[in-house]
Design a protein around this motif. Structure first.
Motif, short mmCIF file in Angstrom:
data_model
loop_
_atom_site.label_atom_id
_atom_site.label_comp_id
_atom_site.label_asym_id
_atom_site.label_seq_id
_atom_site.Cartn_x
_atom_site.Cartn_y
_atom_site.Cartn_z
N UNK A 132 0.86 -1.09 0.02
CA UNK A 132 0.07 -0.01 0.07
C UNK A 132 1.01 1.25 0.04
N UNK A 133 0.34 2.10 -0.66
CA UNK A 133 1.10 3.58 -0.71
C UNK A 133 0.05 4.59 -0.91
N UNK A 134 0.43 5.96 -0.86
CA UNK A 134 -0.40 6.93 -0.85
C UNK A 134 -0.07 7.79 -2.12
N UNK A 135 1.01 7.19 -2.78
CA UNK A 135 1.60 7.76 -4.32
C UNK A 135 0.56 7.33 -5.15
N UNK A 136 0.02 8.41 -6.11
CA UNK A 136 -0.84 8.09 -7.32
C UNK A 136 0.15 7.30 -8.07
N UNK A 137 1.35 7.39 -8.35
CA UNK A 137 2.02 6.71 -9.23
C UNK A 137 1.73 5.11 -8.99
N UNK A 138 1.59 4.76 -7.92
CA UNK A 138 1.30 3.31 -7.59
C UNK A 138 0.03 2.65 -8.16
N UNK A 139 -1.00 3.40 -8.21
CA UNK A 139 -2.25 3.18 -8.58
C UNK A 139 -2.05 3.25 -10.11
N UNK A 140 -1.38 4.16 -10.81
CA UNK A 140 -1.42 4.42 -12.26
C UNK A 140 -0.63 3.07 -13.03
N UNK A 141 0.26 2.34 -11.98
CA UNK A 141 1.07 1.22 -12.63
C UNK A 141 0.10 0.06 -12.66
N UNK A 142 -1.07 0.33 -12.18
CA UNK A 142 -2.12 -0.94 -12.07
C UNK A 142 -3.02 -0.88 -13.34
N UNK A 143 -3.05 0.01 -14.15
CA UNK A 143 -3.93 0.47 -15.38
C UNK A 143 -3.60 -0.93 -16.34
N UNK A 144 -4.77 -1.50 -16.92
CA UNK A 144 -4.64 -2.64 -17.94
C UNK A 144 -3.75 -2.37 -18.81
N UNK A 145 -2.84 -2.87 -19.40
CA UNK A 145 -2.09 -3.15 -20.53
C UNK A 145 -2.75 -4.01 -21.73
N UNK A 146 -2.58 -3.57 -22.91
CA UNK A 146 -2.83 -4.28 -24.01
C UNK A 146 -2.20 -5.53 -24.02
N UNK A 147 -2.78 -6.98 -23.92
CA UNK A 147 -1.93 -7.95 -24.17
C UNK A 147 -2.71 -8.90 -25.30
#
Length: 280
Positions: free
Chosen positions: A120-135
């Motif tokens: 867990x982190x309060x950083x918004x960068x952490x949540x952005x890294x979870x965005x779905x990528x095209x596979x």
């Protein structure tokens, strides 16, 4: 199991992150164990996911509350046939923002084993890294097992791009059934094109038994060919199953009379340009 595209967000009743000790743990899980019922999702005492021994056990303040990271406490998720689920639950572990920040969240399988972890982190960068990528999954289309009709020279390529459970289904075929309008092309439950009896039927997530089959012309799951048997186009579909759930499944091509004559098994292995059409 690969839940690397999953996301956990912890908020509170007033939507201010960790303002008090009553949390709403929201999860959007992708690629977890399929059909997992009341499987655990917990904040742990450890502050890392790099060393399994340091993740430790459930995290709560025993002076303020009992351990609610249990089925009885509601700290569970239920996944569909594709290993996906999105929901939330409420509880307290006796800690506020400073107490929970930096701690590990652990996702468990049906047997209780730990299958995924995030810090867990309060950083918004952490949540952005979870965005779905095209596979992407691909397959070459060849003749269906035991097919004895006139379309045994069918050849082609299917490429399916995924973002979560949304798919873009692309096909490029030659020697297909000629002048075919709204002819079927589907992903099936089977994982082989060697034995006709094992190819199975349409593949979609229908956990509660009420989700309609999306592999129909009504939902856009069809191809059209010209008088020379060439077919090239794409359609968009959501069958409730992501990249991981579809990997290894059969794609089936039907003629205008609904007979199966083409088949290929999806995989992450990229096909060389033109190879599926004999143009290497």
């Amino acid at each position: 199991i690969d839940a690397s595209q999953s996301k956990i967000t912890v908020t509170f009743e007033d939507e201010i992150m960790f303002e008090d000790e009553i949390m709403s743990l929201k999860y959007n899980l992708k690629g977890v164990e399929e059909n997992c019922i009341d499987c655990g999702i917990h904040i742990h005492a450890g502050t890392t996911c790099d060393d399994a021994d340091l993740v430790e056990g459930h995290y709560w303040d025993a002076a303020k509350t009992e351990d609610l990271w249990t089925t009885a406490g509601g700290a569970v998720y239920n996944s569909d046939a594709g290993g996906n689920t999105k929901d939330h639950f409420h509880l307290t572990n006796g800690y506020d923002v400073d107490g929970n920040n930096g701690h590990a969240v652990v996702i468990h399988a049906q047997d209780g084993s730990r299958v995924a972890c995030g810090v867990l982190s309060k950083s918004r960068k952490s949540s952005k890294s979870c965005k779905s990528k095209k596979m992407t999954l691909e397959t070459c289309i060849d003749v269906y097992p035991d097919y004895a009709g006139e379309l045994h020279h069918v050849a082609g390529k299917v490429k399916v791009d995924f973002k979560g459970t949304d798919m873009s289904f692309k096909y490029n075929m030659k020697n297909a059934d000629v002048d075919c309008k709204d002819c079927a092309i589907h992903i099936h439950t089977g994982t082989t094109c060697d034995v006709a009896a094992e190819v199975g039927g349409h593949y979609w997530s229908n956990v509660d038994g009420t989700t309609p089959d999306p592999w129909t012309a009504e939902f856009g799951a069809f191809y059209e060919s010209n008088s020379n048997g060439k077919a090239k186009d794409h359609f968009h579909l959501n069958a409730g199953l992501n990249y991981y759930a579809n990997d290894g499944h059969a794609v089936v091509v039907h003629d205008k009379h609904h007979n199966r004559y083409g088949c290929g098994v999806l995989s992450s292995k990229k096909k060389a340009k033109g190879s599926c059409l004999g143009m290497e």
